[in-house]
Write a protein that holds these residues in place. Structure first.
Motif, PDB file in Angstrom:
ATOM      1  N   LEU A  18      46.300  24.528 -29.494  1.00  0.00           N
ATOM      2  CA  LEU A  18      44.849  24.637 -29.322  1.00  0.00           C
ATOM      3  C   LEU A  18      44.162  23.296 -29.588  1.00  0.00           C
ATOM      4  N   LEU A  19      44.587  22.615 -30.643  1.00  0.00           N
ATOM      5  CA  LEU A  19      44.004  21.310 -30.967  1.00  0.00           C
ATOM      6  C   LEU A  19      44.348  20.275 -29.902  1.00  0.00           C
ATOM      7  N   LEU A  20      45.556  20.362 -29.362  1.00  0.00           N
ATOM      8  CA  LEU A  20      45.938  19.442 -28.289  1.00  0.00           C
ATOM      9  C   LEU A  20      45.062  19.650 -27.065  1.00  0.00           C
ATOM     10  N   ALA A  21      44.809  20.912 -26.726  1.00  0.00           N
ATOM     11  CA  ALA A  21      43.914  21.204 -25.604  1.00  0.00           C
ATOM     12  C   ALA A  21      42.523  20.636 -25.864  1.00  0.00           C
ATOM     13  N   GLY A  22      42.059  20.749 -27.110  1.00  0.00           N
ATOM     14  CA  GLY A  22      40.761  20.189 -27.458  1.00  0.00           C
ATOM     15  C   GLY A  22      40.738  18.679 -27.355  1.00  0.00           C
ATOM     16  N   GLY A 194      27.864  11.811 -23.383  1.00  0.00           N
ATOM     17  CA  GLY A 194      29.132  12.475 -23.099  1.00  0.00           C
ATOM     18  C   GLY A 194      30.309  11.711 -23.658  1.00  0.00           C
ATOM     19  N   LEU A 195      30.286  10.384 -23.535  1.00  0.00           N
ATOM     20  CA  LEU A 195      31.385   9.564 -24.056  1.00  0.00           C
ATOM     21  C   LEU A 195      31.476   9.685 -25.574  1.00  0.00           C
ATOM     22  N   VAL A 196      30.331   9.631 -26.247  1.00  0.00           N
ATOM     23  CA  VAL A 196      30.314   9.774 -27.708  1.00  0.00           C
ATOM     24  C   VAL A 196      30.805  11.156 -28.114  1.00  0.00           C
ATOM     25  N   ALA A 197      30.305  12.182 -27.424  1.00  0.00           N
ATOM     26  CA  ALA A 197      30.679  13.562 -27.764  1.00  0.00           C
ATOM     27  C   ALA A 197      32.175  13.786 -27.613  1.00  0.00           C
ATOM     28  N   PHE A 198      32.731  13.366 -26.494  1.00  0.00           N
ATOM     29  CA  PHE A 198      34.152  13.630 -26.245  1.00  0.00           C
ATOM     30  C   PHE A 198      35.055  12.723 -27.071  1.00  0.00           C
ATOM     31  N   THR A 199      34.594  11.537 -27.426  1.00  0.00           N
ATOM     32  CA  THR A 199      35.368  10.711 -28.352  1.00  0.00           C
ATOM     33  C   THR A 199      35.470  11.397 -29.701  1.00  0.00           C
ATOM     34  N   TRP A 200      34.336  11.966 -30.134  1.00  0.00           N
ATOM     35  CA  TRP A 200      34.329  12.678 -31.418  1.00  0.00           C
ATOM     36  C   TRP A 200      35.256  13.884 -31.381  1.00  0.00           C
ATOM     37  N   THR A 202      37.821  14.433 -29.537  1.00  0.00           N
ATOM     38  CA  THR A 202      39.224  14.017 -29.462  1.00  0.00           C
ATOM     39  C   THR A 202      39.733  13.585 -30.834  1.00  0.00           C
ATOM     40  N   VAL A 203      38.940  12.772 -31.547  1.00  0.00           N
ATOM     41  CA  VAL A 203      39.353  12.319 -32.879  1.00  0.00           C
ATOM     42  C   VAL A 203      39.484  13.498 -33.838  1.00  0.00           C
ATOM     43  N   ARG A 209      46.069  17.880 -36.451  1.00  0.00           N
ATOM     44  CA  ARG A 209      47.437  17.869 -35.937  1.00  0.00           C
ATOM     45  C   ARG A 209      48.291  16.892 -36.721  1.00  0.00           C
ATOM     46  N   ARG A 210      47.731  15.732 -37.099  1.00  0.00           N
ATOM     47  CA  ARG A 210      48.473  14.784 -37.924  1.00  0.00           C
ATOM     48  C   ARG A 210      48.783  15.388 -39.280  1.00  0.00           C
ATOM     49  N   SER A 211      47.806  16.108 -39.838  1.00  0.00           N
ATOM     50  CA  SER A 211      48.007  16.738 -41.137  1.00  0.00           C
ATOM     51  C   SER A 211      49.096  17.797 -41.069  1.00  0.00           C
ATOM     52  N   ASN A 212      49.101  18.575 -39.962  1.00  0.00           N
ATOM     53  CA  ASN A 212      50.097  19.629 -39.812  1.00  0.00           C
ATOM     54  C   ASN A 212      51.502  19.057 -39.725  1.00  0.00           C
TER      55      ASN A 212
END
Length: 215
Positions: A18-22, A194-200, A202-203, A209-212
């Motif tokens: 799910l996080l990857l899709a996001g 849109g660029l700011v929103a989608f960068t956020w 994605t991060v 996912r890194r924590s998992n």
């Protein structure tokens, strides 16, 4: 007990997907949008917002792009709901992110009106009267980005005691999304938002996912 232990990795893998899709929502959206900007005759980012790519014979491409990005936002919301375990806004944050995703889906379904010469053959000027679906598109987009700005504000509160730089970056992102639109530069400002929103998104999607993986 064995069943419970076996279920944990399965839930974690599901949350990771799910996080990857996001995390992919933003790159997919902008890869599609930029490709269309460069290839569709008559399109000018200084005059036409990205949403206008959803009009005309090839408009289905941008409609699909909006819907896929929105579904990615909804997937991110569900993934965050499963993975956030602390913080005062952990229950509300996924709701705002989910509203953002749902707003993008609605913005794709309800298209804006052709105007300012795009698609080619459209009169070179604003529409005399906005259609109902163009009004719905504008409302859906406004709700989506306002909800995401609220999510970012919640994240500022979550990280400010842990790290100053992420809090500052979140604050800048919220400020960009909440700035009033300039009529003379609206299409550029929408693209930057849109660029700011989608960068956020994605991060944020990649962080749990890194924590998992390290757990």
């Amino acid at each position: 007990m064995a069943t419970t232990v076996a279920t944990v990795p399965a839930v974690r893998r599901s949350s990771d997907r799910l996080l990857l899709a996001g995390s992919l929502a933003g790159p997919v959206f902008f890869a599609s949008a930029v490709t269309q900007m460069l290839t569709r005759e008559g399109y000018d980012i200084t005059r036409h917002p990205i949403s206008q790519l959803a009009t005309g014979r090839l408009g289905w491409i941008q409609i699909t792009t909006f819907v896929l990005a929105g579904l990615g936002g909804i997937a991110l919301a569900i993934g965050l709901r499963r993975t956030l375990t602390e913080g005062t806004g952990r229950r509300v944050l996924p709701i705002f992110v989910g509203i953002f995703g749902a707003g993008l889906v609605a913005a794709g379904i309800f298209t804006m009106d052709p105007e300012y010469g795009f698609p080619v053959g459209t009169p070179d000027g604003p529409v005399a009267e906005m259609s109902w679906h163009s009004i719905a598109h504008s409302a859906a987009a406004a709700v989506a980005f306002t909800a995401l700005a609220a999510a970012i504000v919640l994240t500022i509160r979550y990280v400010r005691r842990r790290a100053a730089l992420p809090a500052v970056l979140n604050g800048l992102a919220a400020l960009v999304l909440l700035m009033p639109m300039s009529p003379d530069h609206m299409s550029i400002q929408i693209a930057v938002n849109g660029l700011v929103a989608f960068t956020w998104t994605t991060v944020v999607a990649l962080s749990p996912r890194r924590s998992n993986r390290s757990a």
